[in-house]
Design a protein around this motif. Structure first.
Motif, short mmCIF file in Angstrom:
data_model
loop_
_atom_site.label_atom_id
_atom_site.label_comp_id
_atom_site.label_asym_id
_atom_site.label_seq_id
_atom_site.Cartn_x
_atom_site.Cartn_y
_atom_site.Cartn_z
N LYS A 76 -10.58 -16.41 0.83
CA LYS A 76 -10.93 -15.03 1.14
C LYS A 76 -9.69 -14.13 1.17
N PRO A 77 -9.89 -12.81 1.00
CA PRO A 77 -8.76 -11.89 1.07
C PRO A 77 -8.46 -11.50 2.52
N LEU A 78 -7.44 -10.73 2.68
CA LEU A 78 -7.07 -10.20 3.99
C LEU A 78 -8.21 -9.34 4.53
N SER A 79 -8.41 -9.35 5.84
CA SER A 79 -9.46 -8.53 6.46
C SER A 79 -9.16 -7.06 6.26
N ASN A 80 -10.23 -6.25 6.12
CA ASN A 80 -10.03 -4.82 5.93
C ASN A 80 -9.55 -4.12 7.20
N MET A 81 -9.50 -4.86 8.31
CA MET A 81 -8.99 -4.27 9.55
C MET A 81 -7.54 -4.66 9.82
N ALA A 82 -7.01 -5.60 9.05
CA ALA A 82 -5.68 -6.12 9.33
C ALA A 82 -4.60 -5.05 9.26
N MET A 83 -4.59 -4.27 8.20
CA MET A 83 -3.57 -3.23 8.06
C MET A 83 -3.77 -2.11 9.08
N LEU A 84 -5.03 -1.80 9.38
CA LEU A 84 -5.32 -0.75 10.36
C LEU A 84 -4.78 -1.14 11.73
N GLU A 85 -5.01 -2.38 12.13
CA GLU A 85 -4.54 -2.84 13.43
C GLU A 85 -3.01 -2.85 13.50
N LEU A 142 0.83 -1.20 0.00
CA LEU A 142 0.00 0.00 0.00
C LEU A 142 0.87 1.25 0.00
N VAL A 143 1.94 1.25 0.78
CA VAL A 143 2.84 2.42 0.82
C VAL A 143 3.53 2.60 -0.52
N LEU A 144 4.05 1.51 -1.08
CA LEU A 144 4.80 1.58 -2.34
C LEU A 144 3.95 2.06 -3.51
N THR A 145 2.67 1.77 -3.46
CA THR A 145 1.77 2.13 -4.57
C THR A 145 0.90 3.33 -4.28
N ALA A 146 0.91 3.83 -3.03
CA ALA A 146 0.04 4.94 -2.61
C ALA A 146 -1.41 4.60 -2.90
N ALA A 147 -1.77 3.33 -2.71
CA ALA A 147 -3.11 2.86 -3.04
C ALA A 147 -4.05 2.98 -1.85
N ARG A 148 -5.32 2.76 -2.13
CA ARG A 148 -6.33 2.76 -1.08
C ARG A 148 -6.41 1.36 -0.45
N THR A 149 -6.89 1.33 0.79
CA THR A 149 -7.01 0.06 1.51
C THR A 149 -7.90 -0.92 0.77
N GLU A 150 -9.06 -0.44 0.33
CA GLU A 150 -10.02 -1.32 -0.34
C GLU A 150 -9.44 -1.91 -1.61
N ALA A 151 -8.68 -1.10 -2.35
CA ALA A 151 -8.06 -1.59 -3.59
C ALA A 151 -7.00 -2.64 -3.28
N THR A 152 -6.25 -2.42 -2.21
CA THR A 152 -5.14 -3.32 -1.87
C THR A 152 -5.64 -4.68 -1.41
N ILE A 153 -6.55 -4.71 -0.45
CA ILE A 153 -6.98 -6.01 0.07
C ILE A 153 -7.80 -6.78 -0.96
N GLY A 154 -8.37 -6.10 -1.92
CA GLY A 154 -9.16 -6.77 -2.95
C GLY A 154 -8.36 -7.09 -4.20
N ALA A 155 -7.06 -6.80 -4.19
CA ALA A 155 -6.23 -7.00 -5.38
C ALA A 155 -6.19 -8.47 -5.79
N LEU A 156 -6.33 -8.72 -7.09
CA LEU A 156 -6.34 -10.07 -7.64
C LEU A 156 -5.08 -10.33 -8.47
N HIS A 157 -4.68 -11.58 -8.53
CA HIS A 157 -3.53 -11.95 -9.36
C HIS A 157 -3.80 -11.57 -10.82
N SER A 158 -5.03 -11.71 -11.25
CA SER A 158 -5.37 -11.43 -12.65
C SER A 158 -5.26 -9.95 -13.00
N GLU A 159 -5.18 -9.09 -12.00
CA GLU A 159 -5.10 -7.65 -12.25
C GLU A 159 -3.67 -7.16 -12.47
N VAL A 160 -2.70 -8.03 -12.20
CA VAL A 160 -1.29 -7.62 -12.29
C VAL A 160 -0.66 -8.16 -13.57
#
Length: 397
Positions: free
Chosen positions: A301-310, A225-243
């Motif tokens: 399932k993907p990583l929880s949306n609270m994981a990075m926040l915690e 998330l830091v390296l890409t300056a991305a949003r949390t929702e975009a990061t935890i929902g990122a798919l292999h097919s999107e890269v």
């Protein structure tokens, strides 16, 4: 055609369909008026209908034209009684197929149900006026200006649809320009935006070094998330097919680019991946059947949306992942010579000026690639100036 007398006929077609017909002459021209199917209209009812038509003819009235007028009046009465909620549901049904974001569709329905329907959802759509719109919007304007603005815009769209479809007349009372802008104060004067606390950019190299020492998906997701300056929702929902590892690009669909972006500029966002970001992604564990880059504790399932926040709260109390986007922006503004539009594009921000947006059709792809490479270098400490370092300048001469 089987005559019953007085212009009433039973018409039987070759397919066996039977219906009542009233035949009469108007201005020397023979005319026929259907009275209904034999299955729905009895002989007695057909005779009564034919008698009514004969009375109209004696009074000089065309029974066909009279019925058309009555039907038009009934349609108008029905239009007048169509409620705002009915029109809103019709509007949503007509447009939701073009809304690829399921969250966007849900927000349309939830905001109207929460804020609008209790006030005038059951009223005829033609009765909605400025006072009613203000009754919905004003209480939100000072406390939830962003929500108020979206609700107002959605009411305006429904009312425009209702007018085009003949359910109301006159000006749109939810229109902002030239109307509600004179009723409600400017949003900038209502409430100062509370920004997420941003970690000072000169602390990023140390933070990232500490983060790289940690194991687990939360740490890798936060680093990405830091390296890409991305949003949390975009990061935890990122798919292999999107890269695309060959092109070193991560394509984020509109539904994860943020609600505001989905409404203002609904298009995929291309994120340029640095060497470190690519290396990080290639090091991630895979789970069979799980399409997500950052896998969670539950299978598939993907990583929880609270994981990075915690994790962020543990490492840097008082700061949140979203604030790291502001950290990136501050670094761009204060330590680089890149134009503002380059960092804005990297943050997926829409161009505020519509004229400028019309001319700037690209996403500054190559400039952003260089910017993100420099940002990754800075995050690893290679581009940072250490505190307390003294650079001695040899005396001249």
């Amino acid at each position: 055609m089987y005559p019953d007398g007085g212009g009433l006929y039973l018409q039987v077609t070759g397919a066996g369909a039977k219906s009542w017909i009233y035949r009469f002459s108007l201005h020397g021209r023979a005319r026929e008026m259907g009275l209904g199917s034999l299955n729905a209209i009895s002989l007695a009812d057909a005779r009564l209908a034919a008698a009514a038509c004969r009375r109209q003819r004696q009074e000089g009235v065309d029974p066909i034209e009279a019925r058309n007028i009555e039907q038009a009046r009934a349609r108008l009465d029905a239009a007048k009684s169509a409620t705002f909620e009915y029109c809103a549901e019709r509007y949503i049904a007509a447009h939701e197929t073009s809304w690829r974001n399921g969250k966007h569709r849900a927000q349309w329905k939830s905001t109207l149900s929460t804020y609008v329907y209790p006030v005038f959802g059951s009223l005829p759509v033609g009765a909605v006026d400025t006072a009613l719109v203000s009754k919905v919007v004003e209480p939100l304007w000072s406390t939830k200006p962003e929500t108020a603005s979206r609700v107002r815009g959605r009411v305006e769209s429904v009312l425009d649809w209702a007018k085009v479809n003949g359910f109301r007349q006159g000006e749109n009372p939810a229109r902002w320009k030239g109307h509600l802008e004179f009723v409600l104060p400017k949003r900038s004067k209502v409430k100062r935006v509370k920004h997420h606390p941003a970690l000072p950019y000169d602390e990023i190299p140390a933070f990232m070094a500490e983060l790289r020492e940690r194991e687990g998906q939360s740490a890798r997701a936060l680093e990405f998330l830091v390296l890409t300056a991305a949003r949390t929702e975009a990061t935890i929902g990122a798919l292999h097919s999107e890269v695309d590892f060959n092109e070193r690009v991560w394509t984020v669909p509109p539904d994860r680019a943020g609600t505001k972006m989905m409404e203002e500029d609904p298009k995929p966002r291309r994120v340029l991946l640095s060497d470190r970001a690519i290396k990080l992604l290639k090091s991630l564990p895979r789970e069979e059947g799980n399409p997500y880059l950052f896998i969670g504790g539950n299978v598939g399932k993907p990583l929880s949306n609270m994981a990075m926040l915690e994790l962020m709260r543990e490492m840097r109390p008082g700061f949140v992942p979203h604030g790291l986007r502001s950290t990136f922006k501050d670094w761009c503004a204060e330590t680089t010579n890149y134009p503002n539009e380059v960092s804005e594009a990297a943050l997926w921000h829409a161009v505020a000026d519509k004229v400028e947006a019309a001319y700037r059709r690209g996403d500054l792809f190559e400039k952003r690639r260089r910017l993100m490479a420099e940002w990754a270098k800075y995050c690893t400490g290679q581009g940072a100036v250490k505190r307390g370092t003294v650079v001695r300048i040899r005396a001249a001469g």
